[in-house]
Design a protein around this motif. Structure first.
Motif, PDB file in Angstrom:
ATOM      1  N   ASP A 118       0.692  -1.039  -0.177  1.00  0.00           N
ATOM      2  CA  ASP A 118      -0.147  -0.025  -0.255  1.00  0.00           C
ATOM      3  C   ASP A 118       0.852   1.156  -0.240  1.00  0.00           C
ATOM      4  OD1 ASP A 118      -2.100  -1.562   0.307  1.00  0.00           O
ATOM      5  OD2 ASP A 118      -2.596  -1.766   2.407  1.00  0.00           O
ATOM      6  N   LEU A 129       0.325   5.242  -0.187  1.00  0.00           N
ATOM      7  CA  LEU A 129       0.448   6.915  -0.044  1.00  0.00           C
ATOM      8  C   LEU A 129       1.560   7.576   0.096  1.00  0.00           C
ATOM      9  CD1 LEU A 129      -1.702   8.438   0.286  1.00  0.00           C
ATOM     10  CD2 LEU A 129      -1.592   9.195   2.660  1.00  0.00           C
ATOM     11  N   SER A 151       1.889  12.004  -1.294  1.00  0.00           N
ATOM     12  CA  SER A 151       1.552  13.162  -1.325  1.00  0.00           C
ATOM     13  C   SER A 151       2.919  14.341  -2.103  1.00  0.00           C
ATOM     14  CB  SER A 151       1.644  13.846   0.433  1.00  0.00           C
ATOM     15  OG  SER A 151       1.202  12.951   1.399  1.00  0.00           O
ATOM     16  N   ARG A 211      -1.529  17.074 -12.769  1.00  0.00           N
ATOM     17  CA  ARG A 211      -1.705  15.157 -11.656  1.00  0.00           C
ATOM     18  C   ARG A 211      -2.289  14.128 -12.273  1.00  0.00           C
ATOM     19  NH1 ARG A 211      -6.245  17.517  -6.398  1.00  0.00           N
ATOM     20  NH2 ARG A 211      -4.727  19.922  -6.420  1.00  0.00           N
ATOM     21  N   GLU A 240       0.692  10.657 -11.964  1.00  0.00           N
ATOM     22  CA  GLU A 240      -0.154   9.366 -11.540  1.00  0.00           C
ATOM     23  C   GLU A 240       0.298   8.726 -12.220  1.00  0.00           C
ATOM     24  OE1 GLU A 240      -4.100   9.804 -10.089  1.00  0.00           O
ATOM     25  OE2 GLU A 240      -4.053  11.817  -8.618  1.00  0.00           O
ATOM     26  N   ASN A 262      -1.370  -1.209  -4.159  1.00  0.00           N
ATOM     27  CA  ASN A 262      -2.550  -0.718  -3.714  1.00  0.00           C
ATOM     28  C   ASN A 262      -1.698   0.803  -3.890  1.00  0.00           C
ATOM     29  OD1 ASN A 262      -4.931  -2.387  -3.565  1.00  0.00           O
ATOM     30  ND2 ASN A 262      -4.268  -2.245  -1.427  1.00  0.00           N
ATOM     31  N   VAL A 263      -2.372   2.289  -5.344  1.00  0.00           N
ATOM     32  CA  VAL A 263      -1.183   3.698  -4.899  1.00  0.00           C
ATOM     33  C   VAL A 263      -2.581   4.930  -4.780  1.00  0.00           C
ATOM     34  CG1 VAL A 263       0.300   4.833  -6.003  1.00  0.00           C
ATOM     35  CG2 VAL A 263       0.906   1.702  -6.511  1.00  0.00           C
ATOM     36  N   ALA A 264      -2.388   5.592  -3.704  1.00  0.00           N
ATOM     37  CA  ALA A 264      -3.095   6.156  -3.728  1.00  0.00           C
ATOM     38  C   ALA A 264      -2.666   7.824  -3.262  1.00  0.00           C
ATOM     39  CB  ALA A 264      -3.512   6.365  -2.556  1.00  0.00           C
ATOM     40  N   PHE A 265      -2.999   8.900  -4.326  1.00  0.00           N
ATOM     41  CA  PHE A 265      -2.200   9.583  -4.639  1.00  0.00           C
ATOM     42  C   PHE A 265      -3.149  11.362  -3.322  1.00  0.00           C
ATOM     43  CE2 PHE A 265      -1.164   7.472  -8.048  1.00  0.00           C
ATOM     44  CZ  PHE A 265       0.436   7.913  -8.632  1.00  0.00           C
ATOM     45  N   GLU A 266      -2.383  11.745  -2.745  1.00  0.00           N
ATOM     46  CA  GLU A 266      -2.879  12.251  -2.468  1.00  0.00           C
ATOM     47  C   GLU A 266      -2.730  14.428  -2.631  1.00  0.00           C
ATOM     48  OE1 GLU A 266      -3.247  12.272   2.092  1.00  0.00           O
ATOM     49  OE2 GLU A 266      -0.706  12.858   2.132  1.00  0.00           O
ATOM     50  N   TYR A 267      -3.310  15.134  -2.112  1.00  0.00           N
ATOM     51  CA  TYR A 267      -2.628  16.681  -2.550  1.00  0.00           C
ATOM     52  C   TYR A 267      -3.122  17.726  -1.660  1.00  0.00           C
ATOM     53  CZ  TYR A 267      -2.575  14.576  -7.399  1.00  0.00           C
ATOM     54  OH  TYR A 267      -2.345  13.748  -7.808  1.00  0.00           O
TER      55      TYR A 267
END
Length: 135
Positions: free
Chosen positions: A92, A94, A96, A106, A110, A129-134
């Motif tokens: 996993d 995350l 940022s 973005r 990504e 599982n790759v998530a991006f947050e800004y």
């Protein structure tokens, strides 16, 4: 020329040296596999390499477009399989990134991250599982 050399240091530890730079990485077996967990385990390095590779590829794209990603971060959680053989089952991530990035920028970053060489080299059974947050 070798990329790296390594030696077994005893007590479930290794010391790997990057030949070109001389930088040294030490590993230790994790506490759930007879080690002391006092350094990256080999599977920690694999999981961290995935995030580092994604950040590097995004950095290449960002430099090309003059987007500033300095101080962007990632956090990684590695999940080992419950059944034998022992292996990485899931990673996993995350990531940022700066909130100032435009939505189109973005999307470019990504897409680039998800096709980094490490991501493409990992066995397809390893769930990424790759998530991006800004922020």
């Amino acid at each position: 020329m070798n990329t790296a050399t390594a030696r077994y240091a005893g007590q479930l530890r290794t010391e790997a040296t990057h030949v070109a730079s001389g930088n040294v990485i030490q590993t230790d077996a994790p506490t759930d596999n007879h080690g002391r967990g006092e350094a990256f385990s080999p599977t920690d390095l694999v999981s961290t390499a995935l995030g580092s590779c994604m950040m590097t590829i995004m950095g290449i794209v960002a430099e090309r477009h003059q987007w500033d990603l300095v101080d962007s971060t990632f956090a990684v959680v590695k999940h080992m399989s419950a059944e034998l053989p022992r292996r990485i089952a899931q990673v996993d991530l995350l990531i940022s990134l700066p909130a100032a990035l435009a939505p189109a920028d973005r999307a470019v970053l990504e897409r680039a991250a998800l096709i980094c060489p490490v991501a493409l080299s990992l066995h397809p059974d390893i769930k990424q599982n790759v998530a991006f947050e800004y922020v």
